[in-house]
Design a protein around this motif. Structure first.
Motif, PDB file in Angstrom:
ATOM      1  N   GLY A 230       5.154 -18.503   1.923  1.00 43.37           N
ATOM      2  CA  GLY A 230       4.887 -18.429   0.984  1.00 43.37           C
ATOM      3  C   GLY A 230       3.387 -18.278   0.054  1.00 43.37           C
ATOM      4  O   GLY A 230       3.249 -18.385  -0.892  1.00 43.37           O
ATOM      5  N   SER A 231       2.470 -19.518   1.427  1.00 44.72           N
ATOM      6  CA  SER A 231       1.388 -19.818   0.499  1.00 44.72           C
ATOM      7  C   SER A 231       0.323 -18.494   0.423  1.00 44.72           C
ATOM      8  O   SER A 231       0.938 -17.800   1.431  1.00 44.72           O
ATOM      9  N   GLN A 232      -0.104 -18.333  -0.113  1.00 44.77           N
ATOM     10  CA  GLN A 232      -1.668 -17.075   0.382  1.00 44.77           C
ATOM     11  C   GLN A 232      -2.747 -17.955   0.326  1.00 44.77           C
ATOM     12  O   GLN A 232      -2.986 -18.755  -0.013  1.00 44.77           O
ATOM     13  N   LEU A 233      -3.296 -17.160   1.147  1.00 51.48           N
ATOM     14  CA  LEU A 233      -4.712 -17.075   1.720  1.00 51.48           C
ATOM     15  C   LEU A 233      -5.869 -15.830   0.864  1.00 51.48           C
ATOM     16  O   LEU A 233      -5.752 -14.870   0.833  1.00 51.48           O
ATOM     17  N   PRO A 234      -7.497 -16.643   0.782  1.00 48.26           N
ATOM     18  CA  PRO A 234      -8.293 -15.102   0.438  1.00 48.26           C
ATOM     19  C   PRO A 234      -8.256 -14.547   1.616  1.00 48.26           C
ATOM     20  O   PRO A 234      -9.347 -14.981   2.818  1.00 48.26           O
ATOM     21  N   GLY A 235      -8.579 -13.462   1.478  1.00 47.18           N
ATOM     22  CA  GLY A 235      -8.851 -12.456   2.828  1.00 47.18           C
ATOM     23  C   GLY A 235      -7.989 -10.794   2.480  1.00 47.18           C
ATOM     24  O   GLY A 235      -7.343 -11.304   1.450  1.00 47.18           O
ATOM     25  N   GLN A 236      -7.975 -10.217   3.473  1.00 47.72           N
ATOM     26  CA  GLN A 236      -7.648  -8.876   3.613  1.00 47.72           C
ATOM     27  C   GLN A 236      -7.488  -8.976   4.886  1.00 47.72           C
ATOM     28  O   GLN A 236      -7.383  -9.004   5.876  1.00 47.72           O
ATOM     29  N   ILE A 237      -6.227  -8.325   5.159  1.00 50.09           N
ATOM     30  CA  ILE A 237      -6.223  -7.761   6.280  1.00 50.09           C
ATOM     31  C   ILE A 237      -6.402  -5.959   7.152  1.00 50.09           C
ATOM     32  O   ILE A 237      -6.209  -5.260   6.124  1.00 50.09           O
ATOM     33  N   ARG A 238      -7.385  -5.620   8.095  1.00 46.86           N
ATOM     34  CA  ARG A 238      -8.148  -4.741   8.332  1.00 46.86           C
ATOM     35  C   ARG A 238      -7.574  -3.975   9.331  1.00 46.86           C
ATOM     36  O   ARG A 238      -7.188  -4.686   9.810  1.00 46.86           O
TER      37      ARG A 238
ATOM     38  N   GLY B 206       5.438  14.413   4.829  1.00 45.12           N
ATOM     39  CA  GLY B 206       4.435  14.278   3.421  1.00 45.12           C
ATOM     40  C   GLY B 206       4.867  13.687   2.626  1.00 45.12           C
ATOM     41  O   GLY B 206       4.127  13.801   1.117  1.00 45.12           O
ATOM     42  N   ARG B 207       5.789  12.638   2.445  1.00 43.77           N
ATOM     43  CA  ARG B 207       6.399  12.045   0.979  1.00 43.77           C
ATOM     44  C   ARG B 207       5.288  10.404   1.538  1.00 43.77           C
ATOM     45  O   ARG B 207       5.294  10.148   2.202  1.00 43.77           O
ATOM     46  N   THR B 208       5.113  10.227   0.123  1.00 40.36           N
ATOM     47  CA  THR B 208       5.174   9.026   0.371  1.00 40.36           C
ATOM     48  C   THR B 208       5.988   8.301   0.494  1.00 40.36           C
ATOM     49  O   THR B 208       6.807   7.663  -0.365  1.00 40.36           O
ATOM     50  N   TYR B 209       5.283   6.365   1.517  1.00 38.68           N
ATOM     51  CA  TYR B 209       6.552   5.691   1.329  1.00 38.68           C
ATOM     52  C   TYR B 209       5.231   4.683   0.884  1.00 38.68           C
ATOM     53  O   TYR B 209       4.157   4.757   1.080  1.00 38.68           O
ATOM     54  N   LEU B 210       5.791   3.288   1.183  1.00 34.95           N
ATOM     55  CA  LEU B 210       5.748   2.004   0.720  1.00 34.95           C
ATOM     56  C   LEU B 210       5.283   1.264   1.982  1.00 34.95           C
ATOM     57  O   LEU B 210       6.339   1.014   2.458  1.00 34.95           O
ATOM     58  N   THR B 211       3.893   0.159   2.521  1.00 35.74           N
ATOM     59  CA  THR B 211       4.222  -0.588   3.560  1.00 35.74           C
ATOM     60  C   THR B 211       2.894  -1.417   3.254  1.00 35.74           C
ATOM     61  O   THR B 211       2.677  -1.828   1.692  1.00 35.74           O
ATOM     62  N   ALA B 212       2.739  -2.477   4.140  1.00 36.94           N
ATOM     63  CA  ALA B 212       1.929  -4.154   3.620  1.00 36.94           C
ATOM     64  C   ALA B 212       1.534  -4.226   5.896  1.00 36.94           C
ATOM     65  O   ALA B 212       2.406  -3.923   6.296  1.00 36.94           O
TER      66      ALA B 212
ATOM     67  N   GLU C  45       1.086  -0.996  -0.061  1.00 41.21           N
ATOM     68  CA  GLU C  45       0.203   0.037  -0.108  1.00 41.21           C
ATOM     69  C   GLU C  45       0.691   0.938   0.820  1.00 41.21           C
ATOM     70  O   GLU C  45       2.200   1.864   0.741  1.00 41.21           O
ATOM     71  N   ALA C  46       0.529   2.443  -0.756  1.00 38.06           N
ATOM     72  CA  ALA C  46       0.859   3.584  -0.974  1.00 38.06           C
ATOM     73  C   ALA C  46       0.684   4.448   0.577  1.00 38.06           C
ATOM     74  O   ALA C  46      -0.357   4.385   0.253  1.00 38.06           O
ATOM     75  N   VAL C  47       1.518   5.183   1.371  1.00 36.82           N
ATOM     76  CA  VAL C  47       0.770   5.490   2.508  1.00 36.82           C
ATOM     77  C   VAL C  47       1.862   6.918   2.164  1.00 36.82           C
ATOM     78  O   VAL C  47       2.692   7.627   2.161  1.00 36.82           O
TER      79      VAL C  47
END
Length: 114
Positions: free
Chosen positions: A61-69, A36-42, A28-30
């Protein structure tokens, strides 16, 4: 989608060991509040599981359907490991499956009904 990026070992009061998976959302870009500068995070969170250490390692390394909120919670103190600074937090990050996210986004909370 979220990715399993690590696992952590914990110990219960009775000495029994258990594990949680560390899951991470997409990039995500934040914008920084300070510069005031943009940086990337997760966003990252722990996900409880019943797996042993061997299984946890194999799932990295595996992936799961869904998201982090981001979820609002009662205020609690958090200590920054790098600086030792104690900060009061009012949120945490939580994994939501795709189905839970749909329900969460579309069901009206009782306190919102008049």
């Amino acid at each position: 989608m979220v990715s399993i990026v690590d696992y952590k070992a914990f110990q219960k009061e009775n000495g029994e060991k258990f594990y949680s998976l560390v899951v991470q959302g997409g990039v995500e870009a934040v914008k920084s509040k300070e510069s005031g500068r943009t940086y990337l995070t997760a966003k990252t969170t722990n996900l409880a599981c019943t797996f042993n250490e061997i299984t946890c390692k194999s799932l990295i390394g595996s992936q799961l359907p869904g998201q982090i909120r981001k979820v609002e919670v009662e205020p609690y103190d958090y200590t920054d490991r790098a600086t030792g600074e104690i900060v009061e937090m009012t949120h945490r990050y939580e994994y939501l499956s795709d189905e839970d996210a749909i329900i969460n986004d579309n069901v009206i909370k009782p306190e919102e009904v008049y």
